[in-house]
Write an enzyme that holds these catalytic residues in place. Structure first.
Site, PDB file in Angstrom:
ATOM      1  N   ASP A   1       0.864  -1.192   0.000  1.00 23.92           N
ATOM      2  CA  ASP A   1       0.000   0.000   0.000  1.00 23.92           C
ATOM      3  C   ASP A   1       0.898   1.239   0.000  1.00 23.92           C
ATOM      4  O   ASP A   1       1.758   1.388   0.867  1.00 23.92           O
ATOM      5  CB  ASP A   1      -0.907  -0.022   1.242  1.00 23.92           C
ATOM      6  CG  ASP A   1      -1.972   1.073   1.199  1.00 23.92           C
ATOM      7  OD1 ASP A   1      -3.164   0.731   1.292  1.00 23.92           O
ATOM      8  OD2 ASP A   1      -1.613   2.256   1.081  1.00 23.92           O
TER       9      ASP A   1
ATOM     10  N   ASP B   1      -3.820   2.369  -5.160  1.00 23.43           N
ATOM     11  CA  ASP B   1      -2.474   2.353  -4.559  1.00 23.43           C
ATOM     12  C   ASP B   1      -2.196   1.078  -3.767  1.00 23.43           C
ATOM     13  O   ASP B   1      -1.364   1.059  -2.885  1.00 23.43           O
ATOM     14  CB  ASP B   1      -2.257   3.596  -3.670  1.00 23.43           C
ATOM     15  CG  ASP B   1      -2.878   3.458  -2.294  1.00 23.43           C
ATOM     16  OD1 ASP B   1      -3.876   2.731  -2.157  1.00 23.43           O
ATOM     17  OD2 ASP B   1      -2.340   4.058  -1.348  1.00 23.43           O
ATOM     18  N   GLU B   2      -2.920   0.013  -4.104  1.00 25.90           N
ATOM     19  CA  GLU B   2      -2.816  -1.223  -3.320  1.00 25.90           C
ATOM     20  C   GLU B   2      -2.710  -2.444  -4.213  1.00 25.90           C
ATOM     21  O   GLU B   2      -3.349  -2.486  -5.261  1.00 25.90           O
ATOM     22  CB  GLU B   2      -4.136  -1.426  -2.576  1.00 25.90           C
ATOM     23  CG  GLU B   2      -4.205  -1.013  -1.170  1.00 25.90           C
ATOM     24  CD  GLU B   2      -5.585  -1.371  -0.640  1.00 25.90           C
ATOM     25  OE1 GLU B   2      -5.803  -2.533  -0.279  1.00 25.90           O
ATOM     26  OE2 GLU B   2      -6.440  -0.474  -0.638  1.00 25.90           O
TER      27      GLU B   2
HETATM   28  P1  TTP Z   1      -5.264   5.066   1.199  1.00 28.45           P
HETATM   29  O1  TTP Z   1      -4.232   4.054   0.848  1.00 28.45           O
HETATM   30  O2  TTP Z   1      -6.343   4.695   2.149  1.00 28.45           O
HETATM   31  O3  TTP Z   1      -4.562   6.354   1.820  1.00 28.45           O
HETATM   32  P2  TTP Z   1      -3.185   7.025   1.467  1.00 28.45           P
HETATM   33  O4  TTP Z   1      -2.405   6.236   0.466  1.00 28.45           O
HETATM   34  O5  TTP Z   1      -3.425   8.450   1.086  1.00 28.45           O
HETATM   35  O6  TTP Z   1      -2.439   7.052   2.854  1.00 28.45           O
HETATM   36  P3  TTP Z   1      -1.764   5.807   3.616  1.00 28.45           P
HETATM   37  O7  TTP Z   1      -0.322   6.202   3.741  1.00 28.45           O
HETATM   38  O8  TTP Z   1      -2.455   5.775   4.933  1.00 28.45           O
HETATM   39  O9  TTP Z   1      -1.972   4.600   2.787  1.00 28.45           O
HETATM   40  O10 TTP Z   1      -5.967   5.600  -0.099  1.00 28.45           O
HETATM   41  C1  TTP Z   1      -5.292   5.763  -1.342  1.00 28.45           C
HETATM   42  C2  TTP Z   1      -5.764   7.007  -2.044  1.00 28.45           C
HETATM   43  O11 TTP Z   1      -7.184   6.961  -2.212  1.00 28.45           O
HETATM   44  C3  TTP Z   1      -5.491   8.282  -1.265  1.00 28.45           C
HETATM   45  O12 TTP Z   1      -4.181   8.798  -1.508  1.00 28.45           O
HETATM   46  C4  TTP Z   1      -6.585   9.184  -1.730  1.00 28.45           C
HETATM   47  C5  TTP Z   1      -7.739   8.273  -2.080  1.00 28.45           C
HETATM   48  N1  TTP Z   1      -8.765   8.326  -1.038  1.00 28.45           N
HETATM   49  C6  TTP Z   1      -9.839   9.211  -1.184  1.00 28.45           C
HETATM   50  O13 TTP Z   1      -9.939   9.869  -2.209  1.00 28.45           O
HETATM   51  N2  TTP Z   1     -10.755   9.289  -0.183  1.00 28.45           N
HETATM   52  C7  TTP Z   1     -10.656   8.584   0.989  1.00 28.45           C
HETATM   53  O14 TTP Z   1     -11.502   8.720   1.885  1.00 28.45           O
HETATM   54  C8  TTP Z   1      -9.541   7.684   1.143  1.00 28.45           C
HETATM   55  C9  TTP Z   1      -9.381   6.879   2.401  1.00 28.45           C
HETATM   56  C10 TTP Z   1      -8.618   7.594   0.116  1.00 28.45           C
HETATM   57 MG    MG Z   2      -2.134   4.170   0.676  1.00 23.32          MG
END
Ligand code: TTP
Ligand code: MG
Length: 415
Positions: free
Chosen positions: A18, A133-134
């Site tokens: 992730d 992103d996963e």
């Molecule tokens: P995530 O992987 O949940 O968050 P992240 O990558 O920003 O942070 P982390 O380091 O905790 O992994 O989500 C991936 C992308 O999805 C994030 O960059 C933006 C988008 N997203 C939204 O648009 N709305 C939301 O509520 C969430 C949780 C994510």
């Molecule tokens: Mg992320």
């Protein structure tokens, strides 16, 4: 056979990758001045009209209490904008306590996402993207448990060097444990949970940390006196099944390290493609042609593996830094022919003969999987004396389509 009869090597080595504060990290790629600064990416945000909701915040911005899904107005109260800050003005926010706000740019994030997928896919193993992103990777065929940590370190370093992003990775024998493990040491995290350690790993965690347990289920668990995953693991599975149906038993088993869900590649794609970064950007036509030819061959390999036919051949070219151009040519009937695929891709490259290019991709689409209706080479040449039809296509229509879940997520993210 009982679980205790199994040895470490009987368990798959699964990775959940992730990316850290993904959208904010993307913004930093094209605006390096944002590195180390609080960055907020807003869905529906506009500099002139600061509304919408926070999509994500960099870890520096999270220190100010800004988080995903928060209204922009609330985020601005916690972390004012740098454009409004002024060290000399008592009434204006202090620049030391202000951050940078940027609007969501999905096209760009998808492009970066595809770049990372390319790196992850290049590893031996089964690759399953789940979100922008996963991804999950099953690398059991390539690595043993003893080498899992160094393998993952290398993979993280490759993502950082080639795509400029940090990833957090959980390694575990089950998807559910890997998913939770990737989140435990963010950002830039790496946590290996070996077979035999899963139950202890889960035990202290809140039930809500288990993937799939939402706030409603969690509060029902709490009503039953189940607060932690350890409580769940000690509960009576029959009682759980009675209350929650089969999910109840599944959550119970997950906490014990039993989760039969495999890492599976996306369903039949609508296109098959391969792309590759060229290291340093180049204008050299021979080099570009060599890359395109090699990619066309690899796409042809995939076409043959799947017994596919196609009508459309596409080329993608990325000019520095992230200027994506795609061209494609559609032929009258479904066919597969290695030489024609190569020729068509090289012809599409001609337009970019002088361009500085840092990445190229070849794709076939309009796929069909029936052998019967293949046009022969002769028929094809007759039918397309004019060499088919050529058109420009949007950048996002190029990448391999992911799983159904991924497509749903993409639609959601696009609003
Ligand atoms: P995530 O992987 O949940 O968050 P992240 O990558 O920003 O942070 P982390 O380091 O905790 O992994 O989500 C991936 C992308 O999805 C994030 O960059 C933006 C988008 N997203 C939204 O648009 N709305 C939301 O509520 C969430 C949780 C994510
Ligand atoms: Mg992320």
């Amino acid at each position: 056979m009982r679980l205790s009869d199994l040895s470490e090597k009987d368990y798959p080595v699964l990775l959940h990758v992730d990316l850290d504060c993904f959208y904010a990290a993307c913004e930093r790629l094209r605006e390096p001045g944002l590195r180390g600064e609080p960055v907020v990416v807003g869905m529906g945000y506009d500099e002139k009209e600061p509304k919408g909701a926070v999509a994500t915040a960099s870890y520096e911005a999270r220190e100010f209490g800004v988080e995903s899904a928060m209204p922009i107005g609330e985020a601005l109260r916690r972390l004012p904008r740098m454009v409004d800050a002024d060290a000399d003005d008592q009434k204006a926010p202090d620049p030391g306590e202000a951050g940078f706000y940027r609007p969501v740019d999905m096209e760009f994030y998808k492009e970066v996402s595809m770049e990372v997928r390319g790196i992850l896919k290049s590893r031996d193993g089964v690759f399953e993207p789940v979100g922008i992103d996963e991804a999950y990777l099953d690398v059991s065929g390539a690595v043993e448990w003893g080498g899992a940590e160094s393998f993952t370190e290398e993979l993280k370093a490759e993502v950082e060097e080639e795509a400029g992003l940090t990833a957090s990775v959980g390694v575990a024998p089950t998807r559910s444990a890997a998913k939770v493990a990737s989140d435990r040491e963010k950002p830039d995290g790496l946590l290996v949970v070996k077979p035999g350690e899963v139950e202890d790993f889960f035990a202290p965690l809140d039930v809500e940390d288990i993937h799939g347990v939402g706030p409603v289920t969690a509060s029902e668990f709490r009503d039953m006196g189940i607060e932690t995953a350890g409580d769940l693991s000690a509960a009576d599975p029959d009682a759980l099944e009675e209350r929650f149906g089969s999910r109840g038993r599944e959550f119970y088993l997950v906490t014990k390290g039993v989760d039969p869900r495999e890492v599976t590649p996306p369903d039949d794609p609508k296109s098959l493609s391969k792309e590759k970064s060229m290291g340093d950007a180049t204008k050299d036509l021979d080099t570009k042609r060599r890359y395109v030819e090699r990619l066309a061959q690899r796409v042809a390999d995939r076409v043959e593996e799947r017994d596919a036919l196609y009508r459309t051949v596409g080329l993608k070219v990325v000019k520095p830094p992230f200027d994506v151009r795609t061209r494609e040519r559609t032929f009258p009937g479904p066919f597969h022919d290695r030489e024609l695929l190569r020729e068509a891709a090289l012809e599409l490259l001609e337009e970019f003969g002088d361009a500085e290019v840092r990445k190229v991709g070849v794709r076939v689409s309009n796929l069909s999987f029936s052998e019967g209706d293949q046009s022969t080479l002769g028929e094809w040449k007759e039918a397309v004396g004019e060499r088919g039809t050529c058109r420009e296509v949007g950048g996002d229509s190029f990448p391999d389509r992911g799983s159904e879940k991924q497509e749903r997520l993409d639609r959601f993210l696009e609003g």
